[in-house]
Design a protein around this motif. Structure first.
Motif, mmCIF file in Angstrom:
data_model
loop_
_atom_site.group_PDB
_atom_site.id
_atom_site.type_symbol
_atom_site.label_atom_id
_atom_site.label_comp_id
_atom_site.label_asym_id
_atom_site.label_seq_id
_atom_site.Cartn_x
_atom_site.Cartn_y
_atom_site.Cartn_z
ATOM 1 N N SER A 45 0.806 -1.216 0.000
ATOM 2 C CA SER A 45 0.000 0.000 0.000
ATOM 3 C C SER A 45 0.845 1.274 0.000
ATOM 4 N N THR A 46 2.167 1.144 0.176
ATOM 5 C CA THR A 46 3.015 2.333 0.144
ATOM 6 C C THR A 46 3.375 2.742 -1.283
ATOM 7 N N ARG A 47 3.140 1.852 -2.252
ATOM 8 C CA ARG A 47 3.416 2.201 -3.649
ATOM 9 C C ARG A 47 2.299 3.107 -4.144
ATOM 10 N N LYS A 48 2.637 4.326 -4.437
ATOM 11 C CA LYS A 48 1.636 5.318 -4.828
ATOM 12 C C LYS A 48 1.850 5.825 -6.247
ATOM 13 N N SER A 49 2.765 5.203 -6.995
ATOM 14 C CA SER A 49 3.004 5.650 -8.365
ATOM 15 C C SER A 49 2.734 4.510 -9.334
ATOM 16 N N ILE A 50 2.368 4.895 -10.543
ATOM 17 C CA ILE A 50 2.131 3.896 -11.580
ATOM 18 C C ILE A 50 3.407 3.121 -11.856
ATOM 19 N N ASP A 51 4.534 3.829 -11.955
ATOM 20 C CA ASP A 51 5.810 3.151 -12.212
ATOM 21 C C ASP A 51 6.149 2.146 -11.115
ATOM 22 N N GLY A 52 5.901 2.509 -9.868
ATOM 23 C CA GLY A 52 6.173 1.600 -8.758
ATOM 24 C C GLY A 52 5.302 0.354 -8.803
ATOM 25 N N LEU A 53 4.016 0.551 -9.056
ATOM 26 C CA LEU A 53 3.102 -0.591 -9.123
ATOM 27 C C LEU A 53 3.399 -1.488 -10.315
ATOM 28 N N LEU A 54 3.617 -0.882 -11.477
ATOM 29 C CA LEU A 54 3.880 -1.688 -12.664
ATOM 30 C C LEU A 54 5.240 -2.367 -12.600
ATOM 31 N N GLY A 55 6.215 -1.712 -11.980
ATOM 32 C CA GLY A 55 7.515 -2.351 -11.795
ATOM 33 C C GLY A 55 7.409 -3.591 -10.918
ATOM 34 N N ALA A 56 6.653 -3.481 -9.833
ATOM 35 C CA ALA A 56 6.453 -4.639 -8.948
ATOM 36 C C ALA A 56 5.678 -5.740 -9.669
ATOM 37 N N LEU A 57 4.660 -5.346 -10.435
ATOM 38 C CA LEU A 57 3.884 -6.335 -11.181
ATOM 39 C C LEU A 57 4.767 -7.057 -12.193
ATOM 40 N N GLU A 58 5.608 -6.305 -12.877
ATOM 41 C CA GLU A 58 6.514 -6.907 -13.858
ATOM 42 C C GLU A 58 7.437 -7.927 -13.191
ATOM 43 N N ARG A 59 7.992 -7.572 -12.042
ATOM 44 C CA ARG A 59 8.868 -8.508 -11.310
ATOM 45 C C ARG A 59 8.090 -9.745 -10.853
ATOM 46 N N ASP A 60 6.873 -9.520 -10.355
ATOM 47 C CA ASP A 60 6.054 -10.649 -9.896
ATOM 48 C C ASP A 60 5.749 -11.606 -11.047
ATOM 49 N N LEU A 61 5.343 -11.060 -12.177
ATOM 50 C CA LEU A 61 4.994 -11.900 -13.329
ATOM 51 C C LEU A 61 6.218 -12.624 -13.876
ATOM 52 N N ALA A 62 7.369 -11.962 -13.877
ATOM 53 C CA ALA A 62 8.600 -12.588 -14.366
ATOM 54 C C ALA A 62 9.077 -13.699 -13.446
ATOM 55 N N GLY A 63 8.671 -13.661 -12.187
ATOM 56 C CA GLY A 63 9.138 -14.627 -11.202
ATOM 57 C C GLY A 63 8.322 -15.894 -11.122
ATOM 58 N N THR A 64 7.357 -16.054 -12.010
ATOM 59 C CA THR A 64 6.532 -17.259 -11.975
ATOM 60 C C THR A 64 6.464 -17.878 -13.369
ATOM 61 N N ASP A 65 5.910 -19.050 -13.443
ATOM 62 C CA ASP A 65 5.745 -19.765 -14.702
ATOM 63 C C ASP A 65 5.010 -18.890 -15.722
ATOM 64 N N ASN A 66 5.442 -18.915 -16.980
ATOM 65 C CA ASN A 66 4.851 -18.071 -18.020
ATOM 66 C C ASN A 66 3.346 -18.267 -18.178
ATOM 67 N N ALA A 67 2.896 -19.506 -18.168
ATOM 68 C CA ALA A 67 1.462 -19.767 -18.346
ATOM 69 C C ALA A 67 0.660 -19.198 -17.172
ATOM 70 N N VAL A 68 1.161 -19.388 -15.973
ATOM 71 C CA VAL A 68 0.493 -18.859 -14.778
ATOM 72 C C VAL A 68 0.513 -17.333 -14.800
ATOM 73 N N ALA A 69 1.638 -16.761 -15.196
ATOM 74 C CA ALA A 69 1.754 -15.299 -15.275
ATOM 75 C C ALA A 69 0.753 -14.733 -16.275
ATOM 76 N N ASP A 70 0.607 -15.381 -17.407
ATOM 77 C CA ASP A 70 -0.351 -14.912 -18.417
ATOM 78 C C ASP A 70 -1.784 -14.972 -17.898
ATOM 79 N N ILE A 71 -2.112 -16.052 -17.219
ATOM 80 C CA ILE A 71 -3.464 -16.204 -16.660
ATOM 81 C C ILE A 71 -3.709 -15.160 -15.574
ATOM 82 N N ALA A 72 -2.750 -15.007 -14.684
ATOM 83 C CA ALA A 72 -2.903 -14.040 -13.594
ATOM 84 C C ALA A 72 -3.016 -12.616 -14.142
ATOM 85 N N ASN A 73 -2.223 -12.275 -15.127
ATOM 86 C CA ASN A 73 -2.271 -10.947 -15.715
ATOM 87 C C ASN A 73 -3.629 -10.703 -16.386
ATOM 88 N N ALA A 74 -4.133 -11.699 -17.091
ATOM 89 C CA ALA A 74 -5.454 -11.569 -17.724
ATOM 90 C C ALA A 74 -6.550 -11.401 -16.673
#
Length: 115
Positions: A45-74
């Motif tokens: 909840s301390t992330r208050k910028s779009i860049d901060g949120l999207l950067g964290a999301l990018e790291r989270d998605l990159a850290g998991t299986d591609n198929a799972v990341a695609d499903i979670a992102n969708a």
């Protein structure tokens, strides 16, 4: 594959309407909703910028299986869209997302045609 491209397009469209803090609030809420199912999604909840949120999301998605990341992102996009629709209405949501999708398909050189 750039999983964040739709998020960048949508944030660009929406910040003029609901501001960066509004976009971040919606995305944060969507993340909290899905973090129950996908524990690896960062919810800070301390992330208050779009860049901060999207950067964290990018790291989270990159850290998991591609198929799972695609499903979670969708699912995250779907959850975000439903929340946005509740906020501004289905018609405006559909119009904004259609415009963002058109920008995505056309590419950066055609952006001026859609403004």
């Amino acid at each position: 594959m750039d999983r964040l491209r739709p998020w960048r397009r949508i944030s660009g469209q929406l910040t003029t309407l609901i501001g960066e803090s509004g976009f971040c609030a919606l995305l944060g809420r969507a993340l909290r909703t899905l973090a129950v199912r996908y524990e690896w999604l960062s919810v800070d909840s301390t992330r208050k910028s779009i860049d901060g949120l999207l950067g964290a999301l990018e790291r989270d998605l990159a850290g998991t299986d591609n198929a799972v990341a695609d499903i979670a992102n969708a699912e995250l996009l779907n959850t975000f869209t439903r929340q946005l629709s509740t906020l501004i209405g289905e018609a405006l949501t559909a119009r904004l997302l259609a415009h963002a999708t058109a920008l995505e398909q056309d590419g950066p050189e055609d952006v001026q045609e859609h403004k």
